[in-house]
Design an enzyme around this catalytic site. Sequence first.
Site, PDB file in Angstrom:
ATOM      1  N   ASP A  51       2.451 -30.187 -13.322  1.00 55.30           N
ATOM      2  CA  ASP A  51       1.673 -30.779 -12.155  1.00 55.30           C
ATOM      3  C   ASP A  51       0.852 -29.739 -11.586  1.00 55.30           C
ATOM      4  OD1 ASP A  51       0.502 -32.081 -10.205  1.00 55.30           O
ATOM      5  OD2 ASP A  51       2.442 -32.661  -9.270  1.00 55.30           O
ATOM      6  N   GLU A 130       0.043   1.671  -5.495  1.00 57.36           N
ATOM      7  CA  GLU A 130       1.057   2.298  -4.896  1.00 57.36           C
ATOM      8  C   GLU A 130       1.702   1.337  -3.755  1.00 57.36           C
ATOM      9  OE1 GLU A 130      -0.664   6.058  -3.470  1.00 57.36           O
ATOM     10  OE2 GLU A 130      -0.133   7.086  -5.248  1.00 57.36           O
ATOM     11  N   GLU A 132       3.626  -0.365  -0.930  1.00 58.82           N
ATOM     12  CA  GLU A 132       4.683   0.027   0.179  1.00 58.82           C
ATOM     13  C   GLU A 132       5.463  -1.514   0.354  1.00 58.82           C
ATOM     14  OE1 GLU A 132       2.255   4.059   1.724  1.00 58.82           O
ATOM     15  OE2 GLU A 132       2.567   1.975   2.974  1.00 58.82           O
ATOM     16  N   GLU A 212       9.179   5.934   2.778  1.00 61.89           N
ATOM     17  CA  GLU A 212       7.982   5.942   3.527  1.00 61.89           C
ATOM     18  C   GLU A 212       8.135   6.271   4.797  1.00 61.89           C
ATOM     19  OE1 GLU A 212       5.031   6.509   3.676  1.00 61.89           O
ATOM     20  OE2 GLU A 212       4.453   6.573   1.442  1.00 61.89           O
ATOM     21  N   GLU A 220       8.563   3.253  -1.230  1.00 66.32           N
ATOM     22  CA  GLU A 220       7.485   3.303  -2.013  1.00 66.32           C
ATOM     23  C   GLU A 220       7.873   3.649  -3.234  1.00 66.32           C
ATOM     24  OE1 GLU A 220       3.613   5.988  -3.199  1.00 66.32           O
ATOM     25  OE2 GLU A 220       3.691   5.012  -1.081  1.00 66.32           O
ATOM     26  N   HIS A 269      -2.435   1.585  -1.900  1.00 62.43           N
ATOM     27  CA  HIS A 269      -3.377   2.582  -2.407  1.00 62.43           C
ATOM     28  C   HIS A 269      -3.408   2.098  -3.811  1.00 62.43           C
ATOM     29  CE1 HIS A 269      -2.112   5.576   0.968  1.00 62.43           C
ATOM     30  NE2 HIS A 269      -2.683   4.263   1.332  1.00 62.43           N
ATOM     31  N   ARG A 339      -6.968  12.271   3.377  1.00 60.90           N
ATOM     32  CA  ARG A 339      -6.387  11.139   3.445  1.00 60.90           C
ATOM     33  C   ARG A 339      -6.637   9.958   4.401  1.00 60.90           C
ATOM     34  NH1 ARG A 339      -1.371  11.004   0.088  1.00 60.90           N
ATOM     35  NH2 ARG A 339      -1.578  13.069  -0.761  1.00 60.90           N
ATOM     36  N   GLU A 358      -9.118   7.110  -5.629  1.00 59.33           N
ATOM     37  CA  GLU A 358      -8.031   6.154  -4.866  1.00 59.33           C
ATOM     38  C   GLU A 358      -8.598   5.320  -3.637  1.00 59.33           C
ATOM     39  OE1 GLU A 358      -3.693   7.362  -2.672  1.00 59.33           O
ATOM     40  OE2 GLU A 358      -5.438   8.620  -2.382  1.00 59.33           O
ATOM     41  N   ARG A 360      -8.032   3.376  -0.446  1.00 56.59           N
ATOM     42  CA  ARG A 360      -6.892   3.256   0.287  1.00 56.59           C
ATOM     43  C   ARG A 360      -6.827   2.126   1.389  1.00 56.59           C
ATOM     44  NH1 ARG A 360      -4.341   7.898   0.531  1.00 56.59           N
ATOM     45  NH2 ARG A 360      -3.784   7.818   2.607  1.00 56.59           N
TER      46      ARG A 360
END
Length: 470
Positions: A51, A130, A132, A212, A220, A269, A339, A358, A360
């Site tokens: 359904d 990645e 967390e 973390e 993580e 990330h 970062r 990457e 973020r």
Amino acid sequence: MTPKEVLKFTKEKNAKMVDFKFLDFVGIWQHFSVPVNELSEDLFDEGLGFDGSSIRGWQPIHASDMLVIPDPTTAVMDPFSETPTMSLICNIVDPITKESYSRDPRNIAQKAEAFLKSTGIGDVAYFGPEPEFFIFDDIRYSQGPNHGYYYIDSVEGIWNTGREECPNLGYKPRHKEGYFPVPPTDSQEDIRSEMCLVMEQVGIQVERQHHEVATAGQAEIDMRFDSLVKMGDKLMWFKYIVKNVAKRWRKTVTFMPKPIFGDNGSGMHVHQSIWKGGKPLFAGNKYGGMSEMAMYYIGGILKHARSLNAFCNPGTNSYRRLVPGFEAPINLAYSSRNRSASIRIPMYSPSPKSKRIEVRFPDPSANGYLAFAAMLMAGLDGIQNKIDPGEPLDKDIYGLSPEELSKVPSAAGSLEEALAALKADHEYLLKGDVFTKDVIDTWMEYKKEKEVDPVRLRPVPHEFALYYDC
């Protein structure tokens, strides 16, 4: 595996049941099970009915019949079922037209992979998220017309240094100091290791696990990168395994981006790159050792970032993490090593195979299939239209003057803003019929009616502290 090999696999593993898993529109795995003698080679073509009107964001009740078609390549033994159970991830098909269902997130991811190949730009896009998450000991929440509260607790919570624990041994990570002291301050080494070992049972290659930054059990676990659809599958297994291992330990896991006030939230990330003929295409002699193609890909992500937020940061709680002036990557800039930029170029290795970007700003509440597909489409739009990402930002963004910072664009500040950005900027998602107009409209409608408006209309506890005596 082929269907015939799946049948052989069930006998080798002495499976008694077969579990069919698929993803609802929002991002939660659904399932049902059948006795193993109901499994046949024909079922991989004919599917099983269910359904569709009972699944969030899917069919109306007057057109509710749908089919699940199991993917034989996804067959594994479920690591948590007491009864030996083989698990299959499924695609969703219309029973009348036999066409793949446009609102099935896995179908959208498959179409994104097909679109990449059709462009001739590359033949595989690799993704390495990645995620967390928090491992808590207790969670209570309730909402009514005359009350609203939540209560979180963790033996690791810094707020419990004065609690009578008969005895209280201390060793609780301070705010923003969870990254990453050894045990006994890190009390969850063994539970994370068990999560990793169970992941390996279902074919997930784990690269590392660690505590973390936040107090109260933020964690993580990093997976080895894989192609888009396969990584979408692995992310669902990841969440399933993490939650069920935690339950074994009488603990609970949340992928909410911001469950704790005053400490780091949880991000996801996402590393990504494009390859063709077994060769990486993101390595070159441009900034950070990247190719011109990679720079254009970055340009596409930055141009469409605010509409990407609607899929990569899909909840109202996502924007408790994406807040100006803190460590969250809200500033739409790119940099090597830095970062604090929303796009980072990792510099761990000079190998061309390791060259990737990457992104973020995504968080782990995202539906992986949709988020990965949307980012790929944005990056491909950047490549096709040669979108210049501008100059890199190698300074500490949080040390910039207000004048300098005003020149750096920002991510959406709320889910409402993200949905408005998606409404204004989604043509790049429609290429190759990857995201249909119906999918975009349904996503915006669902998010506004089921999430934005209910949160917007309710008072929150802190408002009573601010305004009760006004």
